[in-house]
Design an enzyme around this catalytic site. Structure first.
Site, PDB file in Angstrom:
ATOM      1  N   THR A 174       0.760  -1.140  -0.023  1.00 14.39           N
ATOM      2  CA  THR A 174      -0.254  -0.025  -0.122  1.00 14.39           C
ATOM      3  C   THR A 174       0.893   1.193  -0.015  1.00 14.39           C
ATOM      4  O   THR A 174       1.752   1.357   0.810  1.00 14.39           O
ATOM      5  CB  THR A 174      -0.868   0.073   1.238  1.00 14.39           C
ATOM      6  OG1 THR A 174      -1.307  -1.297   1.513  1.00 14.39           O
ATOM      7  CG2 THR A 174      -1.915   1.025   1.241  1.00 14.39           C
ATOM      8  N   ARG A 202     -12.016 -10.011  -1.995  1.00 16.39           N
ATOM      9  CA  ARG A 202     -11.514  -9.311  -1.029  1.00 16.39           C
ATOM     10  C   ARG A 202     -11.244  -7.806  -1.110  1.00 16.39           C
ATOM     11  O   ARG A 202     -10.711  -7.699  -2.016  1.00 16.39           O
ATOM     12  CB  ARG A 202     -10.280 -10.324  -0.551  1.00 16.39           C
ATOM     13  CG  ARG A 202      -9.637  -9.594   0.906  1.00 16.39           C
ATOM     14  CD  ARG A 202      -8.318  -8.716   0.727  1.00 16.39           C
ATOM     15  NE  ARG A 202      -7.719  -8.510   2.006  1.00 16.39           N
ATOM     16  CZ  ARG A 202      -6.867  -7.499   2.139  1.00 16.39           C
ATOM     17  NH1 ARG A 202      -6.339  -6.971   0.959  1.00 16.39           N
ATOM     18  NH2 ARG A 202      -6.468  -7.175   3.244  1.00 16.39           N
ATOM     19  N   GLY A 204      -9.707  -4.985   1.678  1.00 18.60           N
ATOM     20  CA  GLY A 204      -8.883  -4.397   2.666  1.00 18.60           C
ATOM     21  C   GLY A 204      -9.334  -3.198   3.243  1.00 18.60           C
ATOM     22  O   GLY A 204     -10.383  -2.668   2.950  1.00 18.60           O
ATOM     23  N   ASP A 205      -8.382  -2.705   3.918  1.00 18.52           N
ATOM     24  CA  ASP A 205      -8.826  -1.454   4.758  1.00 18.52           C
ATOM     25  C   ASP A 205      -8.513  -0.116   4.114  1.00 18.52           C
ATOM     26  O   ASP A 205      -9.180   1.032   4.196  1.00 18.52           O
ATOM     27  CB  ASP A 205      -7.792  -1.263   5.974  1.00 18.52           C
ATOM     28  CG  ASP A 205      -6.284  -1.127   5.606  1.00 18.52           C
ATOM     29  OD1 ASP A 205      -5.997  -2.055   4.997  1.00 18.52           O
ATOM     30  OD2 ASP A 205      -5.584   0.080   5.845  1.00 18.52           O
ATOM     31  N   THR A 225      -1.244   1.343   6.506  1.00 19.67           N
ATOM     32  CA  THR A 225      -0.646   0.124   5.749  1.00 19.67           C
ATOM     33  C   THR A 225      -0.221  -1.135   6.391  1.00 19.67           C
ATOM     34  O   THR A 225       0.033  -0.883   7.608  1.00 19.67           O
ATOM     35  CB  THR A 225       0.646   0.634   4.882  1.00 19.67           C
ATOM     36  OG1 THR A 225       1.262  -0.551   4.329  1.00 19.67           O
ATOM     37  CG2 THR A 225       1.817   1.000   5.981  1.00 19.67           C
ATOM     38  N   GLY A 226      -0.728  -2.235   6.013  1.00 17.66           N
ATOM     39  CA  GLY A 226      -0.507  -3.500   6.769  1.00 17.66           C
ATOM     40  C   GLY A 226      -1.472  -4.412   6.553  1.00 17.66           C
ATOM     41  O   GLY A 226      -2.087  -4.444   5.380  1.00 17.66           O
ATOM     42  N   GLY A 228      -4.874  -5.698   6.305  1.00 17.49           N
ATOM     43  CA  GLY A 228      -5.987  -4.875   6.483  1.00 17.49           C
ATOM     44  C   GLY A 228      -7.165  -5.560   7.329  1.00 17.49           C
ATOM     45  O   GLY A 228      -7.766  -4.716   7.794  1.00 17.49           O
TER      46      GLY A 228
END
Length: 307
Positions: A174, A202, A204-205, A225-226, A228
């Site tokens: 990200t 899917r 993510g965040d 970032t990471g 999610g």
């Protein structure tokens, strides 16, 4: 009286191996990050808005194949490219986001278009692509996104039937930016190609407002970032803002507690970048590394990979 302004960016957090990070690789990533925040900073210096600075910095990172966003996006389980992005204006709390959109050269531009020209906050998939075409945005053929290293990474994940954070496979995820402009307005933006070998559509965040991306002039601007799923469960970006607004914490205190205590408490890994209304910048992460950098009106400048 000096007016504080500044910008911070990230290119993902994860398992970044020092042993595999050659001097040439480190320089390539550092130069890409520096170019991105320099473009954003110049926009702010000329009196441009925080939203504009965030968008322009992220465009640089989306166009760079080193990062998992735009051109460097990873492959899904079906070998497709599905990108997510979001941007938020802290002045009026307006936001725009896209999820699982293919073929748009710069998803962050589409997210801004959603924010400014549509009645919606989040649109997705092929319908989002249709909207991008209607708005005259740049669309690319699949070949534009087909990077050899990303394909090899995808094949390795398929052979292990493993869904991975791209930066857990020595790639870096990200991208994002946060900014404070001369008028005191905050903005945050995030863009990603998601997880390698992700399944079932899917999301993510990154495109979720208040989770991977958030900006509020009363408090701060945050880009995460990471992994999610854990950021979603912890509502990370808004949690930092809420701690500032309701607990009276500083940006440093709030972001450190969320990233170093709350997130690991449920098994989450990653980091964030943040800037508050005074121009203070934070970049905490609980992984081995995070690609990050910033520049502010005090002529302070930094670019880093490891802690």
């Amino acid at each position: 009286m000096m007016i504080n302004f500044g910008i911070a960016i990230h290119g993902g957090a994860g398992i970044v191996s020092k042993t595999k990070m050659t001097k040439w690789k480190a320089e390539a990533y550092s130069q890409a990050l520096k170019r991105a925040y320099s473009v954003g900073f110049l926009t702010l210096k000329k009196g441009g808005s925080a939203v504009q600075a965030v968008k322009e910095a992220i465009i640089i990172l989306e166009d760079c194949p080193l990062f998992n966003a735009g051109k460097g996006s990873v492959y899904t389980n079906h070998g497709d490219i599905e990108m997510d992005a979001a941007i938020m204006d802290g002045k009026n709390m307006m936001a725009g986001a896209v999820a699982s959109v293919p073929f748009v050269k710069n998803p962050i531009v589409l997210a801004e278009t959603v924010m400014k020209k549509s009645k919606h906050v989040l649109i997705s998939g092929t319908k989002a692509l249709e909207y991008a075409k209607e708005q005259g945005l740049v669309i690319k053929e699949k070949e534009y996104f087909e990077e050899e290293e990303r394909y090899k990474q995808y094949k390795r994940a398929i052979s292990r039937d493993k869904v991975t954070l791209d930066h857990d496979d020595d790639k870096f995820g990200t991208v994002g930016a946060v900014a404070l402009d001369k008028k005191g307005n905050l903005s945050a933006g995030t863009s990603t190609g998601g997880m390698v070998n992700k399944k079932y559509g899917r999301i993510g965040d990154s495109p979720l407002i208040g989770i991977g991306t958030y900006a509020n002039n009363q408090t701060c601007a945050i880009s995460c970032t990471g992994h999610g799923e854990y950021f979603i469960r912890s509502v990370v970006a808004h949690e930092v803002s809420a701690r500032i607004l309701y607990k009276g914490q500083t940006l440093t205190q709030a972001s450190k507690e969320v990233i170093m205590e709350e997130l690991p408490g449920i098994g989450g890994r990653g980091g964030l970048i943040g800037i508050d209304k005074q121009g203070n910048i934070v970049m905490p992460f609980n992984t081995k590394g995070m690609y990050r950098g910033f520049k502010n009106s005090k002529e302070q400048e930094f670019v880093g990979i490891f802690s």
